[in-house]
Every structure is written in structure tokens, then in C-alpha cells.
Design an enzyme around this catalytic site. Structure first.
Site, short mmCIF file in Angstrom:
data_model
loop_
_atom_site.label_atom_id
_atom_site.label_comp_id
_atom_site.label_asym_id
_atom_site.label_seq_id
_atom_site.Cartn_x
_atom_site.Cartn_y
_atom_site.Cartn_z
N SER A 34 0.82 -1.22 0.00
CA SER A 34 0.00 0.00 0.00
C SER A 34 0.85 1.27 0.00
CB SER A 34 -0.94 0.00 1.21
OG SER A 34 -0.20 -0.12 2.42
N GLY A 86 8.26 -0.25 0.97
CA GLY A 86 7.84 -0.18 2.35
C GLY A 86 8.44 -1.32 3.17
N ALA A 87 7.98 -1.44 4.41
CA ALA A 87 8.43 -2.52 5.29
C ALA A 87 7.32 -2.84 6.28
CB ALA A 87 9.69 -2.11 6.05
N GLY A 99 7.43 -8.82 3.33
CA GLY A 99 6.76 -9.99 2.78
C GLY A 99 5.30 -10.09 3.16
N GLY A 101 3.02 -8.64 1.78
CA GLY A 101 2.31 -8.72 0.51
C GLY A 101 2.73 -9.89 -0.35
N GLU A 107 11.19 -8.71 -4.27
CA GLU A 107 11.66 -7.48 -3.63
C GLU A 107 13.15 -7.57 -3.32
OE1 GLU A 107 7.45 -6.18 -1.47
OE2 GLU A 107 8.96 -7.28 -0.33
#
Length: 224
Positions: A34, A86-87, A99, A101, A107
């Protein structure tokens, strides 16, 4: 600000941050999730200033292309100046869990191409010790039970297969709860050697060089 507003703020801050590293021939790495989606939307305002992007997932590829941003195959790119993503958690040394997502392997591949990892996150993701967020591990299905038993034996973690999830690579995700990851580099190196593990979602070797952290007082830059 709401969490969505924080994500939008760090996304715009990331665009401003990476501009000095770019020229019209630059290809940048773009992550998944997101917050990365907010970055892709912000990137669209300057898409004519870059050559294109390398994407870490099918969903991000589709979003980039919808904005008219060319997406290049990673095999055609030798290196990229920056990777923005992101993270799920980030510690005070720049090590991350990623991870959520289910795109952790791609990534990490894109991060490995990058000279600079720029993490974009809201302040809830900053932690003293990684592990409160379940650790994602991409696993070949044949090895799932063996990998889950080993997490219990070696680290005391409670592992389970993420229901209904198949990665873009055709594998499954095992999520591990109950961990305190005090040495991210060591655990990353160990778990990545287990048969059947494609990638563990610890980003220690590929940690962030900077984190643009959305806070109620504005965007804060953390350098590592």
C-alpha cells in the site's frame, strides 16, 4: 494525520529524496504494497524524468503501466541507483521484515540490483527488535512441513501456511510468529540455507540506507 495520509506524505518525500540520484536514463526499483502504491502514484508526476522502473510484483507492474511508466525486465538491467519500498517492520539499524504482501523474493532481487534502498513507512513500523510482525518465508510447497518444524526446533517459532496465498513465483508463504530477531543477519543467513526455502523475509544484508518515516509531526529521515 491518518495512516493513509502518512503513507502519502512519505511517498511524496521519497520522490523528492530520489531526484538528486536520477537523470533521464535512470531506471528505479519499485516495491510492493500500500505504501509503495502511494509512491507509484506520486512517481507518475515525474515519469518523464526517468527511463522506467523495475518492479517487484505483478500488481506493482500493472499500477506502473497504468500510469504510463515503462517497466523493464530485471534481467536487462545491471544496476539501479535507488529502490523504494515499504516494510512491515524496521529496526534502528535499518534491518527490516518484509513480505506481508507475499512479494519478498522479487523485492530482494530488485534490492540486490540497487545501490541505495529507501524505505518508506509510517512510525508504527519502527521497532527496537524485529519479530512482532509474523516473519514471512517463501517456501517450495514440498518443504512446508519440514521448514515449519525446523522453526519450532531452532527458534521456538510457531509457523503456519498463509491460507489462500500463492506467490508470483508459484510458491507458498509460511508465516512465523513468536520470534525475537536480535541478530537479523545471522538468522537470514541460516534460514536461507534450509532446503525448500526460497527467501526469508529478513532484509539484513539488503537493509535500508535511509527510512523516510511518516510521523504526526511530519516526515522524519533516518539514516543508517
Amino acid at each position: 494525520m491518518t495512516q493513509d495520509q502518512l503513507k502519502q506524505a512519505v511517498a511524496q518525500a521519497a520522490v523528492d529524496h530520489i531526484l538528486p540520484f536520477l537523470d533521464s536514463k535512470s531506471v528505479i526499483g519499485v516495491g510492493t504494497g500500500s505504501t509503495a502504491n502511494c509512491f507509484i502514484d506520486a512517481l507518475a508526476t515525474m515519469k518523464d524524468q526517468i527511463r522506467g522502473a523495475v518492479s517487484s510484483s505483478v500488481k506493482s507492474t500493472e499500477r506502473l503501466q497504468a500510469h504510463g511508466i515503462p517497466v523493464l525486465d530485471s534481467n536487462t538491467v545491471e544496476s539501479i541507483p535507488v529502490y523504494i519500498d515499504g516494510a512491515d517492520e524496521i529496526d534502528h539499524q535499518g534491518c527490516m521484515i518484509k513480505g506481508g504482501g507475499a512479494a519478498l523474493t522479487r523485492e530482494k532481487i530488485v534490492a540486490d540490483l540497487a545501490e541505495r534502498f529507501v524505505c518508506i513507512a509510517d512510525e508504527s513500523k519502527l521497532v527496537d527488535v524485529l519479530g512482532a510482525f509474523p516473519l514471512p518465508v517463501e517456501v517450495i510447497p514440498m518443504a512446508a512441513a519440514q521448514v515449519m518444524r525446523r522453526f519450532a526446533t531452532v527458534y521456538g517459532g510457531q509457523a503456519s501456511v498463509r491460507a489462500g496465498v500463492t506467490t508470483d513465483n508459484g510458491n507458498i508463504i509460511v508465516d512465523v510468529r513468536g520470534l525475537k530477531i536480535t541478530d537479523p543477519l545471522a538468522m537470514e543467513a541460516e534460514v536461507n540455507q534450509w532446503p525448500g526455502v526460497v527467501t526469508v523475509g529478513i532484509f539484513g544484508r539488503h537493509k535500508a540506507k535511509v527510512c523516510l518515516l511518516g510521523t504526526s509531526q511530519g516526515v522524519r529521515a533516518l539514516d543508517f
